[in-house]
Design a protein around this motif. Sequence first.
Motif: not given
Length: 90
Positions: A36-51
């Motif tokens: 969950k921590k990594v998910i929210y870090e990636r989301a806040s930095k827009q690091e997923f391959p989707f917005s």
Amino acid sequence: MMTQNFTIEDYLFLKYKTLVIQLDDVCKEYYPHLTKKVIYERASKQEFPFSCFRLDGSQKSPYFVHIRELAVLFNQKYEIAKKDYATLHR
């Protein structure tokens, strides 16, 4: 007889019954290896391959993903894999 051609976006809508899916649900299904921590870090930095976006400005509000962007990602990944397969199996 009339036939329907469903797209990935159609199937995602049928599965989730909404146009925007909570990021937590997307990650449970397609990124189960992330915490969950990594998910929210990636989301806040827009690091997923989707917005990823929040409907509210609060840091406690959940992130969402639009099904269209998820469907585009699936189609792109599929096309890459299909080309790789065709190249390897000529």
